[in-house]
Design a protein around this motif. Structure first.
Motif: not given
Length: 273
Positions: A86-90, A228-233, A246-251, A253-257
């Protein structure tokens, strides 16, 4: 105690010699001391047996603990792998997708120099997320199986300990079995908590991975992502554009948590020792 017996026998022998005691009295003293020593030996033997049983019980519990630890370590490695991807995509361009029903890939990519889709990154990311989804689905099955096995072993052990305590009229044995039962109860509680932590993270992660796959596939095709995909992200679609990063960033943050949560669960086992 052995020294006491030795002194007693010699003292009795001296008294008997001085007072012309019979050999029977001297023999009785030796016999009494022997009986005392045998009782002491039996007691020591029982103590050694109890300690050995306690050690064996802890070793079995440690095997279960090690199995859970390996599983949690593997889950951490999975999360770190996703985080790196995800960092690479970011680091790619900001992705904006025209939400018009008739939007075409050309329109989505040519509407602005900033509205670019990293074609080389997202397809690979989609495949990685799909692979992680399938892996975690399998791991959930493994976690459920291990939880049932450990619960079955715990119930069997506690039942066996209770039966032994009822049969043994010995404080040393009762204390040992109580210690074993207390240790296993703590191990089971920790293992069960770790199981639920891992299960919660994997179920949540699978939902997020699937949603990100869908959003990225839509982005690659220049189509509007599903609500539904947007809501999940954690994304909200504006009337004109969706910011996929923004979805990549949210994901991320969830991964690190989640990494922090798994590591905290992993540390619970240290409280057993």
């Amino acid at each position: 105690h052995v020294l006491t017996c030795f002194v007693w026998v010699n003292l009795t022998s001296a008294i008997c010699c001085g007072n012309h005691c019979s050999r029977a009295m001297l023999l009785a003293s030796v016999v009494l001391c022997g009986v005392f020593s045998c009782g002491l030996g039996t007691q020591l033997g029982s103590s050694v047996a109890y300690l050995s049983e306690l050690r064996s019980a802890k070793e079995v519990a440690h095997e279960f603990e090690a199995s859970t630890a390996r599983f949690l370590d593997g889950l951490t490695d999975d999360l770190l792998h996703v985080d790196a991807a995800l960092r690479n995509v970011g680091r790619g361009a900001l992705v904006q997708i025209d939400t018009s029903v008739h939007a075409s890939p050309a329109k989505a990519s040519q509407s602005s120099t900033d509205q670019q889709i990293p074609d080389q990154q997202m397809p690979a990311m989609v495949e990685m997320l799909k692979g992680m989804y399938d892996t975690w689905k399998e791991k959930i099955g493994q976690a459920n199986k291990r939880e049932k096995e450990q619960k079955r072993a715990f119930d069997s052990t506690i039942q066996d300990l209770e039966q032994k305590k009822q049969k043994m009229n010995d404080k040393g044995a009762t204390d040992t079995y109580n210690r074993i039962e207390k240790y296993w109860t703590r191990q089971r509680a920790i293992s069960h908590r770790q199981y639920h932590t891992a299960l919660k993270i994997m179920h949540s992660g699978m939902q997020r991975f699937k949603a990100m796959q869908g959003a990225m596939r839509s982005a690659i095709a220049g189509k509007k992502p599903k609500g539904s995909d947007l809501k999940a992200l954690g994304l909200e679609a504006s009337p004109e554009v969706v910011f996929l990063q923004q979805g990549v960033r949210h994901l991320s943050e969830w991964v690190r948590s989640s990494v922090a949560s798994v590591r905290a669960a992993r540390q619970l086992s240290s409280s057993l020792d």
